[in-house]
Design a protein around this motif. Structure first.
Motif, PDB file in Angstrom:
ATOM      1  N   UNK A  65       0.837  -1.198   0.000  1.00 45.75           N
ATOM      2  CA  UNK A  65       0.000   0.000   0.000  1.00 45.75           C
ATOM      3  C   UNK A  65       0.874   1.251   0.000  1.00 45.75           C
ATOM      4  N   UNK A  66       1.917   1.253   0.822  1.00 44.91           N
ATOM      5  CA  UNK A  66       2.811   2.408   0.874  1.00 44.91           C
ATOM      6  C   UNK A  66       3.514   2.640  -0.454  1.00 44.91           C
ATOM      7  N   UNK A  70       3.087   5.891  -2.840  1.00 47.90           N
ATOM      8  CA  UNK A  70       4.257   6.661  -3.269  1.00 47.90           C
ATOM      9  C   UNK A  70       4.280   6.786  -4.793  1.00 47.90           C
ATOM     10  N   UNK A  71       3.937   5.701  -5.491  1.00 50.21           N
ATOM     11  CA  UNK A  71       3.900   5.758  -6.951  1.00 50.21           C
ATOM     12  C   UNK A  71       2.836   6.741  -7.427  1.00 50.21           C
ATOM     13  N   UNK A  72       1.711   6.776  -6.754  1.00 52.28           N
ATOM     14  CA  UNK A  72       0.656   7.728  -7.115  1.00 52.28           C
ATOM     15  C   UNK A  72       1.143   9.152  -6.903  1.00 52.28           C
ATOM     16  N   UNK A  76       1.722  12.108  -9.707  1.00 53.90           N
ATOM     17  CA  UNK A  76       1.092  13.428  -9.609  1.00 53.90           C
ATOM     18  C   UNK A  76       2.127  14.540  -9.731  1.00 53.90           C
ATOM     19  N   UNK A  77       3.330  14.272  -9.269  1.00 54.22           N
ATOM     20  CA  UNK A  77       4.363  15.303  -9.264  1.00 54.22           C
ATOM     21  C   UNK A  77       5.130  15.400 -10.579  1.00 54.22           C
TER      22      UNK A  77
END
Length: 105
Positions: A65-66, A70-72, A76-77
């Motif tokens: 999940x972490x 982090x990939x999401x 986004x960045x």
């Protein structure tokens, strides 16, 4: 979700007829107690192993999940590349770092 049944106290097995007070009956009673104790100890060992398995699985799920979160965040960045669309399109509308293209057919 499965139903979790709440167990009551463990009751000893009841014989239908009382036994005579003899050495053999006491040996049988002792045997029953020892076998029940062994069964309960084995069940406790199994339950402890199962708890460890579940804790390990929760740990794996937490790390997965972490990493996905982090990939999401990374996605986004990331700055979007210039549009590579050669077809006639309206201007790109940027909403919270996502690009939307409107194509005419």
């Amino acid at each position: 979700m499965s139903n979790i049944r709440v167990r009551g106290s463990i009751r000893p097995k009841i014989s239908t007829m009382p036994r005579n007070n003899s050495q053999a009956s006491k040996q049988l009673e002792l045997y029953k107690l020892v076998t029940e104790e062994q069964r309960i100890q084995q069940e406790l060992i199994f339950m402890e192993q199962r708890v460890q398995q579940l804790k390990q699985r929760l740990s794996v799920l937490d790390s997965q999940r972490n990493s996905i979160e982090k990939a999401i965040q990374d996605l986004r960045n990331v700055e979007p590349n210039s549009p590579k669309n050669t077809a006639s399109s309206e201007p790109v509308v940027e909403v919270s770092k996502f690009q939307t293209y409107y194509l005419e057919y």
